[in-house]
Scaffold this motif. Structure first.
Motif, mmCIF file in Angstrom:
data_model
loop_
_atom_site.group_PDB
_atom_site.id
_atom_site.type_symbol
_atom_site.label_atom_id
_atom_site.label_comp_id
_atom_site.label_asym_id
_atom_site.label_seq_id
_atom_site.Cartn_x
_atom_site.Cartn_y
_atom_site.Cartn_z
ATOM 1 N N UNK A 91 0.817 -1.226 0.000
ATOM 2 C CA UNK A 91 0.000 0.000 0.000
ATOM 3 C C UNK A 91 0.848 1.273 0.000
ATOM 4 N N UNK A 92 1.998 1.222 0.667
ATOM 5 C CA UNK A 92 2.887 2.385 0.680
ATOM 6 C C UNK A 92 3.430 2.653 -0.709
ATOM 7 N N UNK A 93 3.781 1.598 -1.435
ATOM 8 C CA UNK A 93 4.267 1.745 -2.805
ATOM 9 C C UNK A 93 3.185 2.368 -3.681
ATOM 10 N N UNK A 94 1.946 1.923 -3.497
ATOM 11 C CA UNK A 94 0.826 2.469 -4.272
ATOM 12 C C UNK A 94 0.641 3.953 -3.961
ATOM 13 N N UNK A 95 0.720 4.307 -2.681
ATOM 14 C CA UNK A 95 0.597 5.714 -2.278
ATOM 15 C C UNK A 95 1.702 6.543 -2.924
ATOM 16 N N UNK A 96 2.931 6.024 -2.907
ATOM 17 C CA UNK A 96 4.053 6.742 -3.516
ATOM 18 C C UNK A 96 3.814 6.963 -5.005
#
Length: 270
Positions: free
Chosen positions: A47-52
């Motif tokens: 999810x952090x990668x998607x947010x980035x």
């Protein structure tokens, strides 16, 4: 009364061994560990990668709109209706927008790097840890700007030199955030350390390039695995080269060992 007991220790290498090359760095070990970390932290890290990615796309589109006014003119490149002068203007605008988004999103990118570094030392992270890089906004943006300028100059001489400097500067963000180094010194130390272990690092990053290419062939879906793997590789290489200073806080006091829940909350505190 504060019963917290703090204990500091170093995980991995250190600056001296990084610059001397007196340590072991094997491509196979890095790849295996990075894959294990990617699997272990997939549901919390993805999810952090998607947010980035979403934030980077948003920044890029805003920067592109500021350059072109109407981003839809990009379609004129596809239908062949743009003349040579217009094509040149559009290409320049895209390059400026790309440069701008990399600088502006650099603190968020640093936050993801720090999360991967925490995984490489056995600690868990949460999605909101992406904002830890904001603590170092100015130096991270400066080191990113310097690195991009040097890569651009090198690429103007020989194209492959840009790839080399991109790899050689890969530890600079970690050094700025974790070792509190100045941007210029972090670039120099990263370059010197990478040169000491150039062959295994090149082998790992060559594999990552192939993985990025394959992921792109499948409409980008594969990036959900490749990007976490890429960040974990960066964290492992940094740990083994320069080491990571960790602080354990025993909130029980009086020698009482911390619980599992406490341990899980002990992440690198930027």
């Amino acid at each position: 009364m504060n019963d917290n007991v703090e204990k500091e220790f170093n995980v991995g290498g250190n600056i001296e061994t990084a610059l001397s090359g007196q340590y072991e760095l094997k491509a196979g070990n890095i790849i295996r560990e990075a894959w294990q970390l990617t699997r272990k932290n997939f549901w919390s890290f993805s999810p952090t990668i998607v947010v980035l990615i979403i934030l980077q796309i948003a920044i890029f589109m805003v920067a592109l709109k500021m350059q072109l006014g109407d981003p839809s003119v990009l379609f004129s490149l596809l239908d062949g209706s743009a003349d040579s002068s217009k094509i040149e203007s559009i290409v320049q605008s895209v390059m400026i927008a790309n440069f701008s988004y990399e600088i502006i999103s650099a603190p968020l990118y640093a936050g993801v790097c720090l999360m991967a570094m925490s995984h490489a030392t056995g600690f868990k992270t949460r999605t909101n840890h992406i904002f830890k890089g904001l603590h170092f906004t100015v130096p991270v943006m400066l080191v990113t700007l310097m690195g991009l300028v040097l890569q651009g100059l090198a690429g103007a001489i020989l194209p492959f030199l840009s790839l080399y400097f991109s790899m050689a500067f890969s530890n600079s963000v970690f050094l700025v955030c974790e070792k509190r180094m100045t941007p210029m010194r972090s670039l120099l130390l990263s370059l010197r350390a990478i040169n000491k272990k150039l062959l295994p690092v090149v082998a790992v990053y060559a594999l990552i390039l192939v993985m990025f290419f394959v992921a792109a062939l499948f409409y980008g879906i594969g990036f959900i695995l490749v990007l976490p793997f890429f960040f974990h590789v960066k964290g492992i290489i940094y740990r083994d080269m320069f080491g990571i200073k960790m602080k354990i806080i025993n909130s029980g006091g009086n020698g009482t060992p911390p619980s599992n829940n406490n341990k899980q909350s002990q992440v690198f505190d930027a």
